[in-house]
Design a protein around this motif. Structure first.
Motif, PDB file in Angstrom:
ATOM      1  N   VAL A  15      -0.173  15.592   1.611  1.00 20.25           N
ATOM      2  CA  VAL A  15      -1.189  15.424   2.868  1.00 20.25           C
ATOM      3  C   VAL A  15      -2.601  14.381   2.505  1.00 20.25           C
ATOM      4  O   VAL A  15      -2.158  13.560   3.753  1.00 20.25           O
ATOM      5  CB  VAL A  15      -2.718  16.275   2.889  1.00 20.25           C
ATOM      6  CG1 VAL A  15      -3.857  16.823   3.738  1.00 20.25           C
ATOM      7  CG2 VAL A  15      -2.248  18.140   2.627  1.00 20.25           C
ATOM      8  N   LYS A  16      -2.621  14.018   1.558  1.00 13.28           N
ATOM      9  CA  LYS A  16      -2.682  12.138   1.267  1.00 13.28           C
ATOM     10  C   LYS A  16      -1.841  11.523   1.892  1.00 13.28           C
ATOM     11  O   LYS A  16      -2.158  10.340   2.646  1.00 13.28           O
ATOM     12  CB  LYS A  16      -3.532  12.355   0.075  1.00 13.28           C
ATOM     13  CG  LYS A  16      -4.101  12.327  -0.361  1.00 13.28           C
ATOM     14  CD  LYS A  16      -4.369  12.111  -2.449  1.00 13.28           C
ATOM     15  CE  LYS A  16      -5.740  12.196  -2.987  1.00 13.28           C
ATOM     16  NZ  LYS A  16      -5.359  12.274  -4.730  1.00 13.28           N
ATOM     17  N   ARG A  17      -0.722  11.551   2.030  1.00 17.83           N
ATOM     18  CA  ARG A  17       0.717  10.612   2.264  1.00 17.83           C
ATOM     19  C   ARG A  17       0.054  10.435   3.650  1.00 17.83           C
ATOM     20  O   ARG A  17       0.822   9.981   4.672  1.00 17.83           O
ATOM     21  CB  ARG A  17       1.414  10.962   1.709  1.00 17.83           C
ATOM     22  CG  ARG A  17       1.931  10.296   0.478  1.00 17.83           C
ATOM     23  CD  ARG A  17       3.284  10.249   0.253  1.00 17.83           C
ATOM     24  NE  ARG A  17       3.416  11.408   0.509  1.00 17.83           N
ATOM     25  CZ  ARG A  17       4.236  12.481  -0.778  1.00 17.83           C
ATOM     26  NH1 ARG A  17       3.647  12.457  -2.253  1.00 17.83           N
ATOM     27  NH2 ARG A  17       4.678  13.953  -0.953  1.00 17.83           N
ATOM     28  N   LEU A  18      -0.185  11.750   4.365  1.00 19.55           N
ATOM     29  CA  LEU A  18       0.294  12.184   5.615  1.00 19.55           C
ATOM     30  C   LEU A  18      -1.263  11.536   6.812  1.00 19.55           C
ATOM     31  O   LEU A  18      -1.074  10.578   7.685  1.00 19.55           O
ATOM     32  CB  LEU A  18      -0.318  13.539   6.077  1.00 19.55           C
ATOM     33  CG  LEU A  18      -0.330  13.988   7.754  1.00 19.55           C
ATOM     34  CD1 LEU A  18       1.277  13.594   8.439  1.00 19.55           C
ATOM     35  CD2 LEU A  18      -0.572  15.151   7.688  1.00 19.55           C
ATOM     36  N   VAL A  19      -1.929  11.189   5.701  1.00 23.29           N
ATOM     37  CA  VAL A  19      -3.297  10.021   6.868  1.00 23.29           C
ATOM     38  C   VAL A  19      -3.263   8.859   6.559  1.00 23.29           C
ATOM     39  O   VAL A  19      -2.456   8.208   5.221  1.00 23.29           O
ATOM     40  CB  VAL A  19      -4.987  10.950   6.143  1.00 23.29           C
ATOM     41  CG1 VAL A  19      -4.649  12.947   6.370  1.00 23.29           C
ATOM     42  CG2 VAL A  19      -4.998  10.197   4.608  1.00 23.29           C
ATOM     43  N   GLN A  20      -3.442   8.025   7.312  1.00 27.45           N
ATOM     44  CA  GLN A  20      -3.423   6.975   7.828  1.00 27.45           C
ATOM     45  C   GLN A  20      -4.632   5.850   6.787  1.00 27.45           C
ATOM     46  O   GLN A  20      -5.155   6.496   7.099  1.00 27.45           O
ATOM     47  CB  GLN A  20      -3.877   6.200   9.018  1.00 27.45           C
ATOM     48  CG  GLN A  20      -1.861   6.486   9.614  1.00 27.45           C
ATOM     49  CD  GLN A  20      -2.486   6.035  11.281  1.00 27.45           C
ATOM     50  OE1 GLN A  20      -3.342   5.764  11.745  1.00 27.45           O
ATOM     51  NE2 GLN A  20      -1.338   6.429  11.704  1.00 27.45           N
ATOM     52  N   PRO A  21      -4.124   4.740   6.307  1.00 29.28           N
ATOM     53  CA  PRO A  21      -5.130   4.524   5.065  1.00 29.28           C
ATOM     54  C   PRO A  21      -5.842   3.827   6.192  1.00 29.28           C
ATOM     55  O   PRO A  21      -5.778   2.760   6.426  1.00 29.28           O
ATOM     56  CB  PRO A  21      -4.568   3.845   4.076  1.00 29.28           C
ATOM     57  CG  PRO A  21      -2.995   3.002   4.876  1.00 29.28           C
ATOM     58  CD  PRO A  21      -3.054   4.145   6.307  1.00 29.28           C
ATOM     59  N   SER A  22      -7.168   3.178   5.316  1.00 30.33           N
ATOM     60  CA  SER A  22      -8.601   2.697   6.494  1.00 30.33           C
ATOM     61  C   SER A  22      -7.907   1.035   5.575  1.00 30.33           C
ATOM     62  O   SER A  22      -7.460   0.646   4.431  1.00 30.33           O
ATOM     63  CB  SER A  22      -9.754   3.179   5.907  1.00 30.33           C
ATOM     64  OG  SER A  22      -9.566   4.531   5.888  1.00 30.33           O
ATOM     65  N   ARG A  23      -7.973   1.045   7.067  1.00 29.65           N
ATOM     66  CA  ARG A  23      -6.967  -0.652   6.969  1.00 29.65           C
ATOM     67  C   ARG A  23      -8.829  -1.911   7.247  1.00 29.65           C
ATOM     68  O   ARG A  23      -9.159  -1.616   8.266  1.00 29.65           O
ATOM     69  CB  ARG A  23      -5.801  -1.452   7.866  1.00 29.65           C
ATOM     70  CG  ARG A  23      -4.321  -0.850   6.890  1.00 29.65           C
ATOM     71  CD  ARG A  23      -3.698  -1.386   7.701  1.00 29.65           C
ATOM     72  NE  ARG A  23      -2.650  -0.314   7.405  1.00 29.65           N
ATOM     73  CZ  ARG A  23      -1.507  -0.204   7.567  1.00 29.65           C
ATOM     74  NH1 ARG A  23      -1.524  -0.910   9.269  1.00 29.65           N
ATOM     75  NH2 ARG A  23      -0.453   0.589   7.018  1.00 29.65           N
ATOM     76  N   THR A  24      -8.943  -3.218   5.958  1.00 33.52           N
ATOM     77  CA  THR A  24      -9.637  -4.285   7.093  1.00 33.52           C
ATOM     78  C   THR A  24      -9.094  -5.530   7.231  1.00 33.52           C
ATOM     79  O   THR A  24      -8.040  -5.616   6.290  1.00 33.52           O
ATOM     80  CB  THR A  24     -10.266  -4.017   5.742  1.00 33.52           C
ATOM     81  OG1 THR A  24      -9.589  -4.645   4.508  1.00 33.52           O
ATOM     82  CG2 THR A  24     -11.128  -3.112   5.462  1.00 33.52           C
ATOM     83  N   SER A  25      -9.801  -6.128   7.798  1.00 30.73           N
ATOM     84  CA  SER A  25      -9.340  -7.420   8.291  1.00 30.73           C
ATOM     85  C   SER A  25      -9.146  -8.450   7.403  1.00 30.73           C
ATOM     86  O   SER A  25     -10.398  -8.355   6.437  1.00 30.73           O
ATOM     87  CB  SER A  25     -10.066  -7.588   9.381  1.00 30.73           C
ATOM     88  OG  SER A  25     -10.745  -8.119   9.614  1.00 30.73           O
ATOM     89  N   ARG A  26      -7.750  -8.967   7.219  1.00 23.78           N
ATOM     90  CA  ARG A  26      -8.516  -9.769   6.128  1.00 23.78           C
ATOM     91  C   ARG A  26      -9.588 -11.069   6.759  1.00 23.78           C
ATOM     92  O   ARG A  26     -10.228 -12.057   5.610  1.00 23.78           O
ATOM     93  CB  ARG A  26      -7.676 -11.198   5.621  1.00 23.78           C
ATOM     94  CG  ARG A  26      -6.007  -9.729   5.346  1.00 23.78           C
ATOM     95  CD  ARG A  26      -5.190 -10.637   4.659  1.00 23.78           C
ATOM     96  NE  ARG A  26      -4.311  -9.582   4.003  1.00 23.78           N
ATOM     97  CZ  ARG A  26      -3.631 -10.098   3.211  1.00 23.78           C
ATOM     98  NH1 ARG A  26      -3.859 -11.186   1.970  1.00 23.78           N
ATOM     99  NH2 ARG A  26      -2.997  -8.754   2.597  1.00 23.78           N
ATOM    100  N   GLY A  27      -9.541 -11.322   7.667  1.00 24.12           N
ATOM    101  CA  GLY A  27     -10.376 -12.748   7.672  1.00 24.12           C
ATOM    102  C   GLY A  27     -12.333 -11.829   7.804  1.00 24.12           C
ATOM    103  O   GLY A  27     -12.862 -12.780   7.683  1.00 24.12           O
ATOM    104  N   ALA A  28     -12.693 -10.473   7.882  1.00 23.23           N
ATOM    105  CA  ALA A  28     -13.748 -10.168   7.967  1.00 23.23           C
ATOM    106  C   ALA A  28     -14.100 -10.731   6.740  1.00 23.23           C
ATOM    107  O   ALA A  28     -13.591 -10.043   5.708  1.00 23.23           O
ATOM    108  CB  ALA A  28     -13.790  -8.627   8.875  1.00 23.23           C
TER     109      ALA A  28
END
Length: 140
Positions: free
Chosen positions: A127-140
């Motif tokens: 189930v952990k693999r099923l959800v998409q990880p939160s991604r942060t932008s590199r420029g922010a």
């Protein structure tokens, strides 16, 4: 002789969908309670969490885990309060066999099952693999 591993017949997306369905039903009871009595309850938080789980984002999985932990703490507080409070009325002789069970403890059983069920599903590796990880932008 070979050993076979027992696998869950339901895939991770079906388990997550079922948990979202259960949480949405719990959330709807909180909304119905708010409409009927104008009381805000913690169960009403389950509805947005259930809808968020359908998006399969990591934030909503963590929010659901936090919600399950908060529900466990609230249930533990209520159970400890109920066990420490003395019985306020006497029970008639005809109901003496049922004197040890408290009717107000029965809803806590449903909350306990929800806590265990939710925690078990949300902590599974597939189930952990099923959800998409939160991604942060590199420029922010």
């Amino acid at each position: 002789m070979t050993s076979h591993t027992v696998r869950n017949p339901f895939g991770p997306s079906a388990r997550l969908l079922f948990l979202a369905l259960v949480l949405s039903l719990v959330g709807l009871t909180g909304v119905a309670s708010f409409i009927a009595t104008s009381r805000i309850e913690t169960t009403s938080l389950a509805l947005p969490i259930a809808l968020g789980l359908l998006t399969r984002k990591e934030f909503w999985r963590k929010a659901a885990l936090a919600y399950v932990v908060v529900q466990a703490v609230v249930a533990l507080i209520f159970v400890s309060f109920m066990l420490s409070a003395p019985a306020s009325h006497t029970v008639a002789t005809a109901y003496a066999p049922y004197a040890t069970t408290r009717a107000s403890a029965l809803p806590l059983l449903a909350a306990t099952v929800l806590v265990i069920f939710g925690f078990a599903i949300l902590r599974q590796p597939d189930v952990k693999r099923l959800v998409q990880p939160s991604r942060t932008s590199r420029g922010a």
